[in-house]
Motif scaffolding. Structure first.
Motif, PDB file in Angstrom:
ATOM      1  N   GLU A  52     -15.209  -2.495 -13.293  1.00  0.00           N
ATOM      2  CA  GLU A  52     -14.575  -3.223 -14.393  1.00  0.00           C
ATOM      3  C   GLU A  52     -13.371  -4.042 -13.946  1.00  0.00           C
ATOM      4  N   THR A  53     -12.792  -3.693 -12.814  1.00  0.00           N
ATOM      5  CA  THR A  53     -11.560  -4.357 -12.399  1.00  0.00           C
ATOM      6  C   THR A  53     -11.615  -4.804 -10.940  1.00  0.00           C
ATOM      7  N   LYS A  54     -10.880  -5.870 -10.669  1.00  0.00           N
ATOM      8  CA  LYS A  54     -10.644  -6.306  -9.301  1.00  0.00           C
ATOM      9  C   LYS A  54      -9.174  -6.649  -9.166  1.00  0.00           C
ATOM     10  N   MET A  55      -8.654  -6.435  -7.960  1.00  0.00           N
ATOM     11  CA  MET A  55      -7.267  -6.761  -7.672  1.00  0.00           C
ATOM     12  C   MET A  55      -7.197  -7.711  -6.493  1.00  0.00           C
ATOM     13  N   PHE A  56      -6.400  -8.763  -6.660  1.00  0.00           N
ATOM     14  CA  PHE A  56      -6.246  -9.779  -5.622  1.00  0.00           C
ATOM     15  C   PHE A  56      -4.759  -9.927  -5.291  1.00  0.00           C
ATOM     16  N   GLU A  57      -4.478 -10.275  -4.050  1.00  0.00           N
ATOM     17  CA  GLU A  57      -3.091 -10.541  -3.660  1.00  0.00           C
ATOM     18  C   GLU A  57      -2.993 -11.912  -3.023  1.00  0.00           C
ATOM     19  N   LEU A  58      -2.008 -12.681  -3.495  1.00  0.00           N
ATOM     20  CA  LEU A  58      -1.733 -13.999  -2.931  1.00  0.00           C
ATOM     21  C   LEU A  58      -0.558 -13.908  -1.973  1.00  0.00           C
ATOM     22  N   LYS A  59      -0.764 -14.437  -0.777  1.00  0.00           N
ATOM     23  CA  LYS A  59       0.307 -14.411   0.233  1.00  0.00           C
ATOM     24  C   LYS A  59       0.131 -15.619   1.141  1.00  0.00           C
ATOM     25  N   ASN A  60       1.175 -16.422   1.251  1.00  0.00           N
ATOM     26  CA  ASN A  60       1.168 -17.604   2.117  1.00  0.00           C
ATOM     27  C   ASN A  60       0.012 -18.553   1.796  1.00  0.00           C
ATOM     28  N   GLY A  61      -0.272 -18.709   0.505  1.00  0.00           N
ATOM     29  CA  GLY A  61      -1.305 -19.640   0.077  1.00  0.00           C
ATOM     30  C   GLY A  61      -2.722 -19.137   0.220  1.00  0.00           C
ATOM     31  N   VAL A  62      -2.886 -17.886   0.639  1.00  0.00           N
ATOM     32  CA  VAL A  62      -4.215 -17.307   0.858  1.00  0.00           C
ATOM     33  C   VAL A  62      -4.395 -16.121  -0.088  1.00  0.00           C
ATOM     34  N   ILE A  63      -5.600 -15.972  -0.640  1.00  0.00           N
ATOM     35  CA  ILE A  63      -5.866 -14.868  -1.551  1.00  0.00           C
ATOM     36  C   ILE A  63      -6.817 -13.878  -0.888  1.00  0.00           C
ATOM     37  N   ALA A  64      -6.547 -12.593  -1.109  1.00  0.00           N
ATOM     38  CA  ALA A  64      -7.394 -11.546  -0.552  1.00  0.00           C
ATOM     39  C   ALA A  64      -7.665 -10.508  -1.638  1.00  0.00           C
ATOM     40  N   GLU A  65      -8.894 -10.034  -1.679  1.00  0.00           N
ATOM     41  CA  GLU A  65      -9.238  -8.992  -2.650  1.00  0.00           C
ATOM     42  C   GLU A  65      -8.848  -7.626  -2.099  1.00  0.00           C
ATOM     43  N   GLU A  66      -8.193  -6.847  -2.928  1.00  0.00           N
ATOM     44  CA  GLU A  66      -7.830  -5.486  -2.549  1.00  0.00           C
ATOM     45  C   GLU A  66      -9.062  -4.593  -2.661  1.00  0.00           C
ATOM     46  N   LYS A  67      -9.339  -3.848  -1.630  1.00  0.00           N
ATOM     47  CA  LYS A  67     -10.552  -3.021  -1.602  1.00  0.00           C
ATOM     48  C   LYS A  67     -10.290  -1.561  -1.924  1.00  0.00           C
ATOM     49  N   ASN A  68      -9.063  -1.207  -2.262  1.00  0.00           N
ATOM     50  CA  ASN A  68      -8.753   0.207  -2.429  1.00  0.00           C
ATOM     51  C   ASN A  68      -8.702   0.655  -3.880  1.00  0.00           C
ATOM     52  N   ALA A  69      -9.320  -0.112  -4.807  1.00  0.00           N
ATOM     53  CA  ALA A  69      -9.402   0.354  -6.191  1.00  0.00           C
ATOM     54  C   ALA A  69     -10.295   1.578  -6.247  1.00  0.00           C
ATOM     55  N   LYS A  70      -9.871   2.596  -6.983  1.00  0.00           N
ATOM     56  CA  LYS A  70     -10.606   3.844  -7.028  1.00  0.00           C
ATOM     57  C   LYS A  70     -11.565   3.874  -8.206  1.00  0.00           C
ATOM     58  N   LYS A  71     -12.591   4.688  -8.086  1.00  0.00           N
ATOM     59  CA  LYS A  71     -13.508   4.863  -9.202  1.00  0.00           C
ATOM     60  C   LYS A  71     -12.841   5.694 -10.282  1.00  0.00           C
ATOM     61  N   ASN A  72     -13.212   5.377 -11.526  1.00  0.00           N
ATOM     62  CA  ASN A  72     -12.651   6.129 -12.641  1.00  0.00           C
ATOM     63  C   ASN A  72     -13.160   7.564 -12.624  1.00  0.00           C
ATOM     64  N   ILE A  73     -12.295   8.534 -12.913  1.00  0.00           N
ATOM     65  CA  ILE A  73     -12.720   9.928 -12.894  1.00  0.00           C
ATOM     66  C   ILE A  73     -12.454  10.572 -14.241  1.00  0.00           C
ATOM     67  N   LEU A  86       5.232  -5.862  -6.861  1.00  0.00           N
ATOM     68  CA  LEU A  86       5.782  -4.509  -6.981  1.00  0.00           C
ATOM     69  C   LEU A  86       4.938  -3.632  -7.910  1.00  0.00           C
ATOM     70  N   TYR A  87       4.061  -4.249  -8.712  1.00  0.00           N
ATOM     71  CA  TYR A  87       3.195  -3.481  -9.606  1.00  0.00           C
ATOM     72  C   TYR A  87       1.869  -3.097  -8.934  1.00  0.00           C
ATOM     73  N   LYS A  88       1.623  -3.620  -7.749  1.00  0.00           N
ATOM     74  CA  LYS A  88       0.329  -3.392  -7.111  1.00  0.00           C
ATOM     75  C   LYS A  88       0.057  -1.912  -6.880  1.00  0.00           C
ATOM     76  N   GLU A  89       1.024  -1.210  -6.357  1.00  0.00           N
ATOM     77  CA  GLU A  89       0.838   0.219  -6.079  1.00  0.00           C
ATOM     78  C   GLU A  89       0.614   0.997  -7.370  1.00  0.00           C
ATOM     79  N   THR A  90       1.342   0.641  -8.418  1.00  0.00           N
ATOM     80  CA  THR A  90       1.185   1.316  -9.709  1.00  0.00           C
ATOM     81  C   THR A  90      -0.222   1.142 -10.258  1.00  0.00           C
ATOM     82  N   ILE A  91      -0.705  -0.108 -10.266  1.00  0.00           N
ATOM     83  CA  ILE A  91      -2.036  -0.384 -10.810  1.00  0.00           C
ATOM     84  C   ILE A  91      -3.124   0.235  -9.934  1.00  0.00           C
ATOM     85  N   THR A  92      -2.935   0.186  -8.621  1.00  0.00           N
ATOM     86  CA  THR A  92      -3.926   0.754  -7.706  1.00  0.00           C
ATOM     87  C   THR A  92      -4.104   2.246  -7.944  1.00  0.00           C
TER      88      THR A  92
END
Length: 409
Positions: free
Chosen positions: A388-409, A374-380
């Motif tokens: 500096e940061t990466k976000m990963f999500e675990l689901k059904n035993g599989v991990i995926a990197e979130e690609k929608n992190a934005k550049k700092n402005i 539930l914090y994923k949208e907030t952090i994104t």
């Protein structure tokens, strides 16, 4: 909240830059993260399938639903640095139900030199650990990949029993003075002998083992006291920095202090403490005074934070304590440990969430944090620098990197 974090981070960065001149010795090396994990691979670990992660050198958020395996990923890292679970559970319980063994492979770099650490555990057998394909014991793993771990949720640094805080203190001390490992092990062995005599009411050799633990206690307390004085200074500096860049910081955080209880009354020598507790020890059948009874207190305006502090306050001061340990480590070793933080956002408000992220970003330490999905949208939406940061999500035993992190402005 998004605007608050962006504005807060701008102020943090400027504040740190202003301070760097007077703190040159402590922080110049933070520009480059000398120790960091390059790759983590696991198989046979609880609910996780075969997976591989390539983390950021700074902040790594691991999201997922309850029981998705977020904590298990931190356990995998911890196994490679301590050969045990940070939850203090039997490692066999970490093995996936339909498997007979677990394997973890960690690739890291320290001062531009690359290392490969492997950990393997089969049910009801001894662990196997290697560093660059050579057998390694727990001591070697701890020296090679120093890790500091904090857990939150319903249990945290503040409300857990004294042995948890004492363990953090001793872990931090070990990492700045490796010889402390043998010193404390000697004390533990001697304490077991004394307690064995007390339990069986066999007092013939009690004086001998009492004198042994008195000797060890004085050495341990001197090491702890010296280390804690450095820790106090580092903690006070971090609190001052927080106040400097955020005038609205809660008062109980601003006035928080840490103190050390040695395990027996300060106005008594260890010899006097043992003598005064002798009848009590015989009645209870164990030793009631000594370094094994030490504790760390965190107070604000002389009140225990555990009694009056909100969950947000408890999280902030716990994090400050951990970062203080990392700074003392850095001064001694010229690099920083890796931080593992489980369920950091439990009970934290929006204001302090911003403060936590800023503290971690500015620390320039590789950090792995777990959080509910539930914090994923907030952090994104925080516009964190994708370098500096990466976000990963675990689901059904599989991990995926979130690609929608934005550049700092």
């Amino acid at each position: 909240m998004k605007n608050y974090v962006k504005h807060s981070r701008f102020r943090v960065s400027n504040f740190i830059r202003k301070k760097r001149g007077e703190q040159q010795i402590h922080y110049n090396a933070y520009a480059d993260i000398a120790l960091r994990v390059l790759q983590l691979s696991t198989t046979g670990l609880r609910s996780l399938d075969l997976l591989t992660v390539f983390p950021s050198p700074n902040l790594n958020f691991i999201f997922g639903k309850n029981n998705a395996g977020k904590t298990s990923l931190l356990e995998a890292l911890y196994l490679c640095g301590n050969a045990k679970s940070f939850k203090q559970t039997n490692v066999d319980s970490l093995i996936k139900k339909d498997k007979k063994s677990l394997k973890v492979l960690l690739k890291s770099v320290k001062f531009d030199e690359k290392y490969s650490i492997s950990y393997e555990k089969t049910l009801n057998t001894q662990k196997k650990a290697k560093i660059n394909d050579k057998s390694a014991n727990t001591f070697s793993l701890m020296v090679q990949t120093p890790l500091m771990c904090l857990t939150f949720g319903s249990e945290n640094l503040i409300n857990l029993p004294p042995e948890y805080r004492r363990g953090l203190l001793d872990t931090g001390l070990f990492h700045v003075k490796h010889e402390y490992y043998e010193i404390y092990r000697s004390f533990s062995n001697n304490l077991k002998q004394r307690n064995k005599l007390l339990k069986t009411a066999t007092y013939e050799n009690l004086d001998f083992w009492t004198n042994k633990i008195i000797e060890d206690s004085l050495i341990i307390n001197k090491h702890r006291d010296d280390y804690f004085q450095e820790l106090q200074r580092a903690y006070a500096t971090i609190i001052q920095e927080i106040v400097g860049f955020d005038k609205e910081t809660y008062d109980d955080i601003k006035s928080s202090q840490i103190s050390y209880y040695q395990g027996w009354p300060k106005d008594l020598s260890m010899k006097e403490a043992c003598a005064s507790c002798l009848d009590k020890d015989k009645a209870l059948k164990y030793s009631t005074a000594g370094p094994h009874r030490a504790d760390v207190f965190i107070t604000t305006n002389a009140d225990n934070i555990k009694e009056i502090g909100s969950m947000s306050t408890q999280i902030i001061v716990s994090l400050c304590f951990m970062l203080a340990q990392a700074r003392v480590f850095h001064v001694k070793q010229k690099y920083s440990p890796i931080l593992l933080i489980d369920d950091l956002f439990f009970g934290i408000d929006d204001k302090n969430l911003a403060l936590v992220i800023n503290l971690l970003l500015e620390s320039k330490i590789q950090c792995f944090l777990t959080a509910p999905d539930l914090y994923k949208e907030t952090i994104t939406g925080l516009n964190l620098d994708h370098k500096e940061t990466k976000m990963f999500e675990l689901k059904n035993g599989v991990i995926a990197e979130e690609k929608n992190a934005k550049k700092n402005i």
